[in-house]
Scaffold this motif. Structure first.
Motif, short mmCIF file in Angstrom:
data_model
loop_
_atom_site.label_atom_id
_atom_site.label_comp_id
_atom_site.label_asym_id
_atom_site.label_seq_id
_atom_site.Cartn_x
_atom_site.Cartn_y
_atom_site.Cartn_z
N PHE A 122 0.84 -1.20 0.00
CA PHE A 122 0.00 0.00 0.00
C PHE A 122 0.87 1.25 0.00
O PHE A 122 1.94 1.28 0.62
CB PHE A 122 -0.92 0.01 1.22
CG PHE A 122 -2.06 -0.94 1.11
CD1 PHE A 122 -3.29 -0.51 0.63
CD2 PHE A 122 -1.91 -2.27 1.46
CE1 PHE A 122 -4.35 -1.39 0.51
CE2 PHE A 122 -2.95 -3.17 1.34
CZ PHE A 122 -4.18 -2.73 0.86
N LEU A 123 0.37 2.27 -0.70
CA LEU A 123 1.04 3.56 -0.76
C LEU A 123 0.19 4.59 -0.04
O LEU A 123 -1.05 4.54 -0.11
CB LEU A 123 1.23 4.01 -2.21
CG LEU A 123 2.25 3.23 -3.04
CD1 LEU A 123 1.62 1.99 -3.61
CD2 LEU A 123 2.77 4.10 -4.14
N GLY A 124 0.83 5.55 0.61
CA GLY A 124 0.13 6.66 1.23
C GLY A 124 -0.24 7.70 0.19
O GLY A 124 0.09 7.57 -1.00
N PRO A 125 -0.93 8.77 0.61
CA PRO A 125 -1.39 9.79 -0.33
C PRO A 125 -0.31 10.41 -1.21
O PRO A 125 -0.54 10.72 -2.35
CB PRO A 125 -2.03 10.84 0.59
CG PRO A 125 -2.44 10.09 1.79
CD PRO A 125 -1.39 9.02 1.97
N GLY A 126 0.90 10.56 -0.72
CA GLY A 126 1.97 11.16 -1.51
C GLY A 126 2.74 10.18 -2.36
O GLY A 126 3.68 10.54 -3.04
N VAL A 149 -9.71 2.55 9.04
CA VAL A 149 -9.44 1.34 8.27
C VAL A 149 -9.53 1.64 6.78
O VAL A 149 -10.44 2.31 6.31
CB VAL A 149 -10.43 0.21 8.66
CG1 VAL A 149 -10.27 -0.99 7.76
CG2 VAL A 149 -10.25 -0.18 10.12
N ILE A 150 -8.54 1.12 6.00
CA ILE A 150 -8.55 1.34 4.56
C ILE A 150 -8.74 0.05 3.77
O ILE A 150 -9.11 0.10 2.60
CB ILE A 150 -7.28 2.07 4.07
CG1 ILE A 150 -6.02 1.26 4.37
CG2 ILE A 150 -7.22 3.47 4.64
CD1 ILE A 150 -4.76 1.78 3.71
N ALA A 151 -8.48 -1.11 4.39
CA ALA A 151 -8.60 -2.36 3.64
C ALA A 151 -8.58 -3.56 4.56
O ALA A 151 -8.10 -3.49 5.69
CB ALA A 151 -7.46 -2.48 2.64
N LEU A 164 -6.43 -3.11 7.93
CA LEU A 164 -5.24 -2.28 7.82
C LEU A 164 -5.64 -0.82 7.98
O LEU A 164 -6.62 -0.37 7.38
CB LEU A 164 -4.61 -2.49 6.44
CG LEU A 164 -3.21 -1.96 6.21
CD1 LEU A 164 -2.21 -2.80 7.02
CD2 LEU A 164 -2.87 -2.03 4.74
N ASP A 165 -4.89 -0.06 8.80
CA ASP A 165 -5.23 1.35 8.98
C ASP A 165 -4.44 2.24 8.02
O ASP A 165 -3.62 1.76 7.23
CB ASP A 165 -5.06 1.79 10.43
CG ASP A 165 -3.61 1.89 10.89
OD1 ASP A 165 -2.68 1.84 10.05
OD2 ASP A 165 -3.38 2.04 12.10
N LYS A 166 -4.69 3.53 8.07
CA LYS A 166 -4.09 4.50 7.14
C LYS A 166 -2.57 4.59 7.25
O LYS A 166 -1.91 5.03 6.32
CB LYS A 166 -4.69 5.89 7.38
CG LYS A 166 -6.14 5.99 7.01
CD LYS A 166 -6.68 7.37 7.34
CE LYS A 166 -8.16 7.45 7.05
NZ LYS A 166 -8.72 8.75 7.40
N SER A 167 -2.03 4.17 8.38
CA SER A 167 -0.57 4.21 8.54
C SER A 167 0.09 2.91 8.08
O SER A 167 1.30 2.79 8.12
CB SER A 167 -0.21 4.49 10.01
OG SER A 167 -0.57 3.37 10.81
#
Length: 179
Positions: A122-126, A149-151, A164-167
């Motif tokens: 997973f990649l973050g916003p940037g 949670v993102i996934a 999985l959370d945003k971090s």
């Protein structure tokens, strides 16, 4: 009568979506690129295919089209994929077998995952990696009841899904109904 009203609503949505799309595909020597509304090319015409992703949803209670206000572009060169943002920044080079772009939390958070050698990261916003290539299966979606949670993710050999959370860290609660 309901069919006519439904068709009118769909037409209105399409018109609003077209009005918001300020990007134009450029085709040079059978290769695709992307230009902004002024005609400035920000993704060079080097790719076999470009697909844009932007969150939009119609709010039936207000009649408004909701939008994330951003767009990312998945590019394909041969059988490999990459990602650009709307400023032309290369977020993920064109070396991946699959790219997943999704939105959760009512479109307020963009999820990006890339797949290489059968595993997802997973990649973050940037565009920076928030996980390694640790997951053999992923399930993205809108987690209204769990805003961080993102996934759902599953590692090789595991029969259980984790959240999985945003971090990029696993959430300790058990993922309901992900099997």
């Amino acid at each position: 009568m309901r069919k006519i009203i439904f068709l009118l609503i769909c037409c209105c949505i399409l018109v609003q979506l077209q009005a918001q799309n300020s990007y134009h595909d450029t085709l040079i020597n059978n290769k695709h690129g992307m230009a902004d509304a002024s005609g400035k090319i920000f993704i060079p015409a080097l790719y076999d295919e470009i697909t844009s992703y932007a969150y939009s949803a119609f709010d039936f209670s207000t009649g408004n089209l909701l939008s994330s206000g951003e767009t990312v572009f998945v590019v394909r060169s041969g059988k490999k994929y990459g990602i650009f943002d709307q400023q032309g920044k290369n977020l993920a080079t064109c070396i991946y077998s699959e790219v997943v772009v999704d939105y959760c939390n009512g479109g307020t958070y963009r999820i990006m995952a890339v797949k290489k050698k059968g595993k997802y990261a997973f990649l973050g916003p940037g565009g920076t990696f928030i996980t390694g290539f640790d997951f053999t299966a992923i399930d993205t979606g809108d987690f209204a009841d769990a805003p961080d949670v993102i996934a759902y993710v599953r590692k090789k050999g595991s029969k259980h899904w984790e959240m999985l959370d945003k971090s990029g860290k696993p959430v300790t609660e058990e993922a309901p109904g992900a099997d």
